[in-house]
Design an enzyme around this catalytic site. Structure first.
Site, short mmCIF file in Angstrom:
data_model
loop_
_atom_site.label_atom_id
_atom_site.label_comp_id
_atom_site.label_asym_id
_atom_site.label_seq_id
_atom_site.Cartn_x
_atom_site.Cartn_y
_atom_site.Cartn_z
N GLU A 1 -5.57 -10.69 -2.05
CA GLU A 1 -6.32 -10.64 -0.78
C GLU A 1 -7.82 -10.64 -1.05
OE1 GLU A 1 -5.01 -7.47 1.81
OE2 GLU A 1 -2.91 -7.73 1.28
N ASN B 1 2.18 -4.44 -3.47
CA ASN B 1 0.83 -4.93 -3.23
C ASN B 1 -0.06 -3.74 -2.89
OD1 ASN B 1 -0.98 -7.17 -2.83
ND2 ASN B 1 -0.80 -6.88 -0.60
N HIS C 1 -10.19 -6.39 -2.18
CA HIS C 1 -11.20 -6.44 -1.11
C HIS C 1 -12.46 -5.80 -1.67
CE1 HIS C 1 -8.44 -7.90 1.91
NE2 HIS C 1 -7.58 -6.95 1.58
N GLU D 1 0.81 -1.22 0.00
CA GLU D 1 0.00 0.00 0.00
C GLU D 1 0.85 1.27 0.00
OE1 GLU D 1 -2.68 -0.59 3.30
OE2 GLU D 1 -3.37 -2.51 2.51
N ASP E 1 -11.62 -10.89 -1.10
CA ASP E 1 -12.86 -11.21 -0.38
C ASP E 1 -13.97 -10.33 -0.94
OD1 ASP E 1 -12.19 -8.80 0.95
OD2 ASP E 1 -11.55 -9.83 2.77
O1 G3I Z 1 -2.05 -8.42 18.07
C1 G3I Z 1 -3.22 -8.10 18.82
C2 G3I Z 1 -3.30 -8.97 20.02
O2 G3I Z 1 -2.21 -8.70 20.85
C3 G3I Z 1 -4.62 -8.71 20.72
O3 G3I Z 1 -4.76 -9.60 21.77
C4 G3I Z 1 -5.79 -8.89 19.76
C5 G3I Z 1 -7.11 -8.54 20.41
O4 G3I Z 1 -8.07 -8.23 19.44
O5 G3I Z 1 -5.60 -8.04 18.66
C6 G3I Z 1 -4.43 -8.32 17.96
O6 G3I Z 1 -4.31 -7.46 16.89
C7 G3I Z 1 -5.10 -7.73 15.76
C8 G3I Z 1 -4.17 -7.97 14.59
O7 G3I Z 1 -4.90 -8.07 13.41
C9 G3I Z 1 -3.30 -9.21 14.78
O8 G3I Z 1 -4.09 -10.33 14.88
C10 G3I Z 1 -6.01 -6.56 15.51
O9 G3I Z 1 -7.00 -6.47 16.50
C11 G3I Z 1 -6.65 -6.65 14.18
O10 G3I Z 1 -7.38 -5.47 13.90
C12 G3I Z 1 -5.60 -6.87 13.11
O11 G3I Z 1 -6.22 -6.85 11.89
C13 G3I Z 1 -5.46 -7.22 10.74
C14 G3I Z 1 -5.25 -6.01 9.86
O12 G3I Z 1 -4.61 -6.40 8.65
C15 G3I Z 1 -4.39 -4.97 10.55
O13 G3I Z 1 -4.16 -3.88 9.75
C16 G3I Z 1 -6.25 -8.28 10.00
O14 G3I Z 1 -6.27 -9.46 10.81
C17 G3I Z 1 -5.62 -8.57 8.65
O15 G3I Z 1 -6.49 -9.37 7.92
C18 G3I Z 1 -5.40 -7.27 7.90
O16 G3I Z 1 -4.77 -7.58 6.68
C19 G3I Z 1 -4.55 -6.49 5.78
C20 G3I Z 1 -3.39 -6.86 4.91
O17 G3I Z 1 -2.29 -7.18 5.70
C21 G3I Z 1 -3.04 -5.73 3.95
N1 G3I Z 1 -4.19 -5.35 3.16
C22 G3I Z 1 -5.37 -5.03 3.91
C23 G3I Z 1 -5.73 -6.20 4.86
C24 G3I Z 1 -7.00 -5.91 5.56
O18 G3I Z 1 -6.82 -4.79 6.42
#
Ligand code: G3I
Length: 353
Positions: free
Chosen positions: A265, A201, A237, A159, A267
């Site tokens: 990615e 990406n 997405h 991004e 969905d």
């Molecule tokens: O790491 C913390 C953890 O310590 C905590 O206990 C937990 C409680 O909710 O949260 C954890 O963090 C989460 C993190 O993913 C790791 O699992 C966040 O809440 C969650 O919001 C975060 O979301 C991810 C997001 O990227 C972050 O920007 C999504 O799972 C993931 O699917 C998403 O992926 C991105 C791609 O990398 C890039 N393109 C967009 C895509 C969607 O945003």
């Protein structure tokens, strides 16, 4: 005594889970996608999370039965890999790699430089160009180098453009190193694994427009300068009802530069509650995206973002939307999976030469 019993019990669970992970996973019923994808020479991949890979056999079965590659959804990101400066945590990435290799799955590496999920020491640090360049080279060198020869492709820069429009995103790297941070990161990744395919990406480029034009200009410049950029990832997405008509056309612009492309990615989110009619339409949308990839000679694969609707990022990030992946919260396939299968089954496989 009670505590000892609980501790003993959890030790047994840990051992049992470890054993379950170590067992060959050839008992899951094999779906149709892997063989069809192999006939076309493309990957059908899925983003995976570490916890369910470790503890949830049903989750693992969905992956091994239906996909040919995996992307680490979060665990190869900077905040997971290097949470403190100079302290690397390989537990998550190694789990994904071990699972993939045990099951014959390719791996897409995700991601090296991104403005999100940076650890506090990095995001909040105050670095001059020389120090930041050295931090970047160390991180990329350690991560890419650790899995040299085992990761097919890396999302090196994720991004790099602003959410909308044609401007480069004003992230940490751009602010300190200027626009050429992108070329520098690509060179660093190339040095660490000369065989890996290196990607930019991006999202919001799938339907063309100013952002896609700006990415095209950047990619053209990098290619002309001989920078090791090999591919463009179309995140994809999508919102149900808004899947672009001419994704293949946008992809072909980039393959015209000699680059490969991938849907990285995918969905398709549906407003709650998702009706049967909407899920049927969603199947046609999944089919269209896979067909677009098959229509483009340089498209190497499609990755779905999340193993089931219960593991998808959508409900947390887009409240009111749901059902974005091809598998339901009950791990059963939805019509979207049939859409993928139809796309792969209808097209003639390439003639062997
Ligand atoms: O790491 C913390 C953890 O310590 C905590 O206990 C937990 C409680 O909710 O949260 C954890 O963090 C989460 C993190 O993913 C790791 O699992 C966040 O809440 C969650 O919001 C975060 O979301 C991810 C997001 O990227 C972050 O920007 C999504 O799972 C993931 O699917 C998403 O992926 C991105 C791609 O990398 C890039 N393109 C967009 C895509 C969607 O945003």
């Amino acid at each position: 005594m009670a505590l000892a019993a609980v501790a003993g019990c959890s030790a047994v669970l840990v051992v049992a889970a470890a054993l379950a992970v170590a067992l060959p996973e050839d008992e899951a019923p094999q779906g149709e996608v892997p063989a069809l994808a192999a006939e076309h020479g493309v990957d059908l991949g899925v983003a995976v999370a570490v916890e369910p890979l470790l503890w949830d056999g049903g989750y693992r079965d969905v992956v091994t039965a239906n996909y040919t590659s995996v992307t680490a959804e979060n665990t190869m990101k900077w905040d997971s890999v290097q949470p403190e400066r100079g302290e690397f945590d390989w537990s998550g990435p190694d789990t994904v790699m071990d699972f993939a290799e045990r099951n014959g799955l390719d791996v897409r590496g995700h991601t090296l430089l991104w403005h999100n999920q940076q650890p506090a020491w990095l995001a909040g640090g105050s670095f001059g160009p020389q120090e930041l360049r050295q931090i970047m080279r160390e991180h990329v060198g350690e991560l890419v180098g650790r899995y040299e020869g085992r990761i097919t492709a890396w999302d090196v820069v994720n991004e790099p453009f602003a959410d909308e429009g044609a401007q480069l995103r004003e992230n940490l790297w751009y602010g300190v190193l200027g626009q050429d941070y992108i070329a520098e990161a690509l060179w660093a990744a190339h040095e660490a694994d000369p065989g890996a395919r290196l990607y930019i990406n991006e999202f919001g480029i799938e339907d063309g427009g100013a952002k896609a034009d700006a990415l095209y200009a950047l990619a053209e410049d990098l290619v002309e300068r001989g920078v090791p950029l090999h591919g463009i990832g179309f995140q994809s997405h999508f919102v149900h009802g808004q899947v672009p008509e001419d994704l293949a056309g946008t992809m072909r612009r980039f393959t015209g530069l000699g680059l490969e492309v991938a849907v990285t990615e995918l969905d398709v989110r549906v407003p709650e509650p998702a009706t049967d009619a909407e899920l049927a339409d969603q199947a046609a949308e999944y089919r269209r995206v896979v067909e677009a990839c098959l229509d483009v000679a340089g498209c190497v694969g499609v990755t779905v973002w999340g193993v089931t609707d219960g593991h998808s990022w959508i409900p947390e990030w887009f409240p009111g939307y749901t059902a974005a992946t091809p598998f339901g919260e009950d791990y059963r396939p939805k019509p979207a999976l049939e859409g993928i299968v139809e796309a792969l089954a209808r097209r003639p496989a390439p003639v062997a030469s």
